[in-house]
Design an enzyme around this catalytic site. Structure first.
Site, short mmCIF file in Angstrom:
data_model
loop_
_atom_site.label_atom_id
_atom_site.label_comp_id
_atom_site.label_asym_id
_atom_site.label_seq_id
_atom_site.Cartn_x
_atom_site.Cartn_y
_atom_site.Cartn_z
CG HIS A 1 10.50 19.15 86.52
ND1 HIS A 1 9.25 18.68 86.86
CD2 HIS A 1 10.94 19.83 87.61
CE1 HIS A 1 8.95 19.05 88.09
NE2 HIS A 1 9.96 19.76 88.56
CG PHE B 1 7.38 24.76 88.03
CD1 PHE B 1 7.18 23.74 87.10
CD2 PHE B 1 8.66 25.00 88.50
CE1 PHE B 1 8.25 22.98 86.65
CE2 PHE B 1 9.74 24.25 88.03
CZ PHE B 1 9.54 23.23 87.11
CB SER B 2 8.37 21.96 90.55
OG SER B 2 9.21 20.92 90.96
CB ALA B 3 7.95 22.02 95.42
CG MET C 1 9.65 18.68 92.06
SD MET C 1 7.91 18.48 92.20
CE MET C 1 7.70 18.61 93.95
#
Length: 629
Positions: free
Chosen positions: A307, A168-170, A1
């Site tokens: 994810h 989102f995510s990172a 990620m």
């Protein structure tokens, strides 16, 4: 990620051109070939998506070396809001438009700012949320993003009190970093598949933060934010936070949602017990409020989503024909528009009148006050507002049991879920500005006579207790499995796998008569056909009233005695979910009414060759029990 800067990363230099997200899931250090993890989706290339975004240069010193893109809808009013949208790894700003933020900006008239990472900073185009030099005040990428916001404010008429950040995510990890670094800039944030601020200060800690997650006390998490604010000399308002996570996210484990909730509830000085627990679009939604009833933190658990950001391309934003999102990498069509609910949380989904302090009106219209009800009763309410009603919550004895976002406002109330006698029905309406009004003057008498109506209860498994054991055919050399998911069948090492699911069934009344029970599980991955080796093999369920040994999985569980054995079987499946056959009478009697019920899944016969299946644990495994109170 995430991936480190090339100048820092030994791991990136070893696996040049690969996504560390995929490497993390695949396990770069190697593992027993019999222990295969969840089936992996190929890591996509950095998205190239057609976009109407406009690039902006010269917005500041840009110490983080980021790119800036903006979207300016037509017909913008003065003092409009601004939303900063942060993409995930292997994405671009244009790809993140597919989540629906640009469409929402056009509809609700706010500016959208899309920072974009460059591969020269991070080989997988992840924001470097785990690097202190990029995630703290006055430095790196955090300062670059703040300079972009300043540039937008200087160019357009933007309300400085209505600047929000979503990621989102990172980018989801970068959201709390920005709220901690610049609380005077950002009024609220939404975290999608991210985690708490202060979870990592280097790459090694970053991996641990993502999976399995880092467990700290709410106070310890809160102290991390307070320390950042103290360094900045900040003592102003605390930003509300919306937190979203897929229960089948194997890249950033769902534990991160819990830790983020604990962090921001502690920052707000409220407890970690939800004041509102409801189901919206089939997904669990919890809201944590202050003593005045203001929503400060919310969580959304998107069941079976990996994810990704949840979208609903078939859904039009209320009152429009504008679709919510478009399918793409890390954008999952779950029939729920995450962007709409996040925009609603920010107060963007209606034509907000500046200074609007007038609450809506609301009234429970049915059943009538003093009525006697039984079975399922339709509860209705009327609501109105000068600007517009955002939603109506329905309450039974002061607790929220349902929410409706469009008139006619109503819900079907199963009165058998409460005891006979007097109960209070209420409704609470919110407008787009966050003003609210409550009506709670309707009292009804519940009278359910004769044989009580059956009650159906669903229990999700206790993730911390779930696991699998692999052993020889005679049970010797048993070992606890270490990969994500639950293994069943024979691995390439000729070991046989049994899996364990634990459910807290103590909420079933002690006097209840259980009439039906079945287990539903979700497929993750597999190899061969374990149901066909030998021919006619069956996957069966053993039940333990209580736990086989300790609650968590241990090697002795492989051969431990069950309260009832082979109470039901699960037919072959290779995708989606599968429900077992109904439990036998012995299986129903083994369900624990005062504590945990543990299930052991095993094949009735040992496979003659490699053939196995992985199923998902946690919220992906459900025990359904039907009982008469």
């Amino acid at each position: 990620m995430y991936t480190q800067h090339p100048r820092r990363s030994w791991l990136w230099s070893r696996f040049s051109g690969a996504s560390l997200t995929a490497l993390l899931l695949a396990g770069v250090t190697g593992c027993d070939p019999s222990e295969e993890g969840p089936e992996l989706e190929p890591a996509p290339e950095v998205s190239e998506v057609e976009s109407a975004l406009t690039q902006v240069t010269g917005f500041g010193s840009n110490p983080g070396n980021l790119l800036m893109y903006r979207h300016v809808p037509s017909g913008m009013p003065a003092n409009a809001p601004l939303v900063v949208v942060l993409h995930g790894c292997m994405q671009t700003a244009a790809a993140m438009e597919g989540s629906g933020w640009t469409a929402a900006a056009n509809l609700y008239k706010f500016y959208a700012l899309y920072p974009q990472q460059q591969s020269s900073n991070n080989g997988a185009t992840c924001f470097n949320w785990f690097e202190p030099g990029d995630s703290t005040r006055g430095q790196g990428e955090a300062l670059s993003i703040k300079q972009m916001v300043d540039s937008m404010k200087a160019t357009y008429s933007i309300d400085p009190s209505r600047v929000y950040v979503a990621g989102f995510s990172a980018g989801g990890y970068m959201v709390p970093a920005l709220l901690a670094a610049y609380p005077e800039v950002f009024s609220a944030g939404s975290i999608n598949s991210g985690g708490p601020y202060g979870c990592a200060a280097n790459s090694t800690a970053g991996f641990s933060c993502m999976s399995p997650g880092v467990d700290k006390t709410p106070a310890a998490w809160g102290d991390a934010v307070r320390s950042a604010w103290s360094s900045a000399g900040y003592s102003g308002p605390r930003p509300p936070v919306s937190i979203w996570h897929g229960t089948s996210d194997y890249t950033v484990k769902p534990m991160n949602m819990t830790e983020a909730m604990e962090q921001w509830t502690n920052v707000h000085g409220i407890d970690q017990t939800a004041d509102t627990t409801e189901t919206v679009g089939g997904f669990p939604h919890k809201v944590y409020r202050d003593s005045a009833g203001t929503a400060l933190v919310e969580t959304w658990e998107i069941t079976n989503m990996g994810h990704a950001v949840g979208i609903d391309p078939q859904y039009s934003f209320p009152g429009s024909t504008t679709a919510c999102g478009a399918t793409g990498s890390y954008l999952s069509d779950v029939n729920l528009c995450a962007v709409y609910y996040q925009a609603q949380f920010f107060g963007l989904t209606g034509p907000v009148t500046p200074g609007d302090t007038t609450p809506p009106t609301v009234n429970v219209t049915a059943p009538a006050n003093g009525a006697t009800v039984s079975g399922t009763a339709t509860v209705t309410a009327s609501a109105s507002d000068d600007v517009g009603v955002a939603r109506v919550e329905f309450l039974v004895d002061g607790s929220v049991v349902s929410t409706d976002t469009a008139a006619p406002y109503e819900f079907a109330w199963n009165s058998t879920t409460v005891s006979n006698g007097s109960h209070t029905l209420g409704a609470r309406a919110y407008d787009a500005a966050g003003n609210k009004a409550t009506d709670s003057d309707t009292t009804v008498t519940v009278s359910n006579s004769g044989t009580p109506a059956p009650v159906t209860a669903s229990f999700t498994s206790v993730t911390a207790d779930d696991g699998y054991i692999k052993a020889n055919a005679d049970g010797s050399s048993a070992a606890v499995g270490t990969l994500t998911g639950l293994a069943l069948g024979r691995g390439t090492d000729a070991k046989y796998n049994r899996s364990f699911l634990s459910f807290d069934t103590s909420s079933i009344p002690d006097t209840a008569t259980i009439t039906r029970a079945y287990l539903t599980v979700s497929y993750s991955s597999g190899s061969g056909d374990p149901w066909a080796s030998p021919a006619g093999n069956t996957l069966v369920i053993d039940v333990k009233n209580g736990t086989f040994n300790a609650a968590s999985t241990e090697t002795a569980d492989f051969s431990a005695a069950a309260t009832a054995s082979a109470v039901a079987d699960i037919a072959k499946f290779t995708t989606g979910t599968k429900a077992s056959a109904d439990f036998s009478g012995a299986g129903l009697s083994a369900i624990n009414l005062t504590g945990k019920t543990q299930l052991r899944l095993r094949f009735a016969s040992n496979q003659t060759a490699t053939a196995y299946v992985f199923i998902r644990d946690g919220a992906s495994a459900t025990l359904t029990v039907v009982y008469t109170p």
